[in-house]
Design a protein around this motif. Structure first.
Motif, PDB file in Angstrom:
ATOM      1  N   ASP A 200     102.458  87.468 -15.549  1.00 50.23           N
ATOM      2  CA  ASP A 200     103.585  88.152 -16.963  1.00 50.23           C
ATOM      3  C   ASP A 200     103.398  86.907 -18.512  1.00 50.23           C
ATOM      4  O   ASP A 200     102.926  87.523 -19.578  1.00 50.23           O
ATOM      5  N   GLN A 204     101.318  88.294 -21.701  1.00 47.22           N
ATOM      6  CA  GLN A 204     102.688  88.413 -22.684  1.00 47.22           C
ATOM      7  C   GLN A 204     101.931  87.076 -24.102  1.00 47.22           C
ATOM      8  O   GLN A 204     101.767  87.050 -25.468  1.00 47.22           O
ATOM      9  N   HIS A 269     102.861  96.488 -21.354  1.00 47.08           N
ATOM     10  CA  HIS A 269     104.486  96.295 -21.867  1.00 47.08           C
ATOM     11  C   HIS A 269     104.848  97.443 -21.590  1.00 47.08           C
ATOM     12  O   HIS A 269     105.852  97.479 -21.449  1.00 47.08           O
ATOM     13  N   HIS A 283     108.886  93.355 -13.045  1.00 46.97           N
ATOM     14  CA  HIS A 283     108.406  93.127 -14.284  1.00 46.97           C
ATOM     15  C   HIS A 283     107.181  92.136 -14.257  1.00 46.97           C
ATOM     16  O   HIS A 283     106.390  93.119 -14.865  1.00 46.97           O
ATOM     17  N   CYS A 287     103.244  94.895 -14.795  1.00 48.26           N
ATOM     18  CA  CYS A 287     103.075  93.927 -15.999  1.00 48.26           C
ATOM     19  C   CYS A 287     100.430  94.131 -15.556  1.00 48.26           C
ATOM     20  O   CYS A 287      99.905  94.267 -16.431  1.00 48.26           O
TER      21      CYS A 287
HETATM   22 ZN    ZN Z   1     105.973  90.395 -19.929  1.00 46.96          ZN
END
Ligand code: ZN
Length: 397
Positions: A200, A204, A269, A283, A287
């Motif tokens: 993640d 990100q 996302h 999550h 991703c």
């Molecule tokens: Zn994220």
């Protein structure tokens, strides 16, 4: 052509980083109040003794504690219950100790403790979206995973308990007063949690770096984050006690929070939100499973569009930062980066989305919801419904 550098940058006024730094929680909290509402995450924390240690440090500094434990991703009911508890207990500050869910819940409780009312009053989109009249109560963020970067962002992601839709409470004053990052707290995370939170963070860093929004400071943080996280993640996955790798991942996660807060995200996302709303997909898995296919789709779209050269160059930067490309030209490097991320997901045993019951029949609905998200607006290329459906088909497996 030159273009003028312009940006704004916000971050917590104090960031304390280092192994063992959690022992300073009492001293730091005592600067803001005498009675803390402590929001903690999963039970695993208690077994590792972190919560007990934090409470001892707080007591030694003259800060008493009332507590709330948060099971999964927080909803409005959890936040409202927390705010009621904190008011009844006479708390004057809030501490979040846990993963992204605990930190977001704590952040929202601090907002309600400062402003009164209930979570729906301030929630964007699904709630009343009221502006905050007063500052949040002082909030200290102590992350125990290296993933979401919530410790440095000014929004709390909360699900509407009645409708099951996620949205944010967002305001400058939601920024933690202190982000206290102790990588030794992440040593006990199991490999699958290490993998999905670390991926993640990597996603990100990639999505904001290639997004439509340029930011001179985030450029530095995003590339350095990728340079550290890409080699550290397989190491921490294989050996949770690898202190150097754990520290690199925690730095990368913090920078990923700064990156997404200033530059937005992208299609991975955008798809992860609806996926997590409709299926029990964590999550980070959503991703990670979609990212390499999004990169490939963005590169194909970039090759068609006028602004494509900039996107291609940024993907090449990503690949080089991750150590996936060296002397090649931008085009080859960008393709090598896509391949590298795919291999990283395989190495870390990221499951296909079909494992969570995601079916091909669900694709049109997921695509429609993804297109409405703010993340999609920051994606560097315009992706068609067919492009997004293709991403999901690959990720479902
Ligand atoms: Zn994220």
């Amino acid at each position: 052509m030159t273009h003028a550098v312009r940006f704004e940058f916000t971050a917590p006024p104090l960031i304390v980083f280092g192994a063992g730094a959690v022992d300073r929680v009492g001293e730091l909290a005592a600067r803001f109040g005498r009675r803390a509402w402590l929001v903690t995450g999963a039970h695993a924390l208690e077994r590792s003794g972190v919560v007990g240690r934090a409470i001892e440090c707080l007591a030694a500094a003259g800060v008493s504690v009332a507590r709330q434990s948060v099971g999964g991703e927080p909803d409005t009911a959890v936040v409202d219950r927390g705010a009621r508890g904190a008011r009844e207990a006479g708390c004057d500050l809030v501490i979040g100790l846990g993963g992204g869910s605990a930190l977001d819940a704590a952040k929202a409780v601090a907002c309600l403790l400062g402003n009164g009312g209930e979570a729906l009053d301030y929630l964007e989109v699904v709630g009343r979206g009221r502006p905050l009249a007063k500052p949040s109560a002082p909030f200290l963020a102590v992350p125990t995973t290296a993933g979401t970067g919530s410790e440095v962002t000014r929004n709390a992601v909360i699900a509407d308990a009645a409708r099951g839709v996620k949205a944010s409470i967002r305001h400058e004053s939601l920024l933690p007063r202190v982000a206290l990052l102790d990588p030794s707290l992440t040593h006990s995370l199991p490999p699958d949690v290490t993998a999905r939170t670390g991926l993640d963070a990597i996603v990100q860093l990639i999505e904001p770096y290639v997004s439509k929004h340029d930011h001179a400071m985030i450029d530095v943080l995003a590339l350095e984050g990728l340079r550290r996280a890409a080699p550290a993640l397989p190491r921490a996955y294989a050996d949770g006690e690898d202190a150097e790798a754990r520290a690199d991942l925690m730095l990368a996660a913090m920078w990923s929070g700064m990156a997404l807060a200033h530059c937005g995200l992208g299609a991975a996302h955008a798809l992860a939100g609806p996926l997590g709303g409709a299926f029990p997909v964590p999550h980070g898995v959503a991703c990670a499973a979609t990212m390499s296919w999004v990169m490939a789709a963005n590169l194909r779209a970039a090759a068609r569009g006028a602004a494509g050269a900039g996107t291609l160059r940024r993907y090449a930067d990503v690949a080089r930062a991750m150590g996936a490309a060296d002397h090649q030209g931008d085009e080859e490097a960008a393709v090598a980066g896509v391949e590298h991320l795919r291999e990283l997901c395989e190495l870390l045993n990221v499951p296909k989305l079909s494992v969570y019951g995601v079916t091909r029949e669900a694709i049109p609905g997921l695509v429609a919801r993804a297109k409405a998200t703010s993340s999609m607006k920051a994606n560097p290329a315009e992706l068609s419904d067919a492009d997004l459906a293709g991403v999901l088909e690959h990720a479902i497996g």
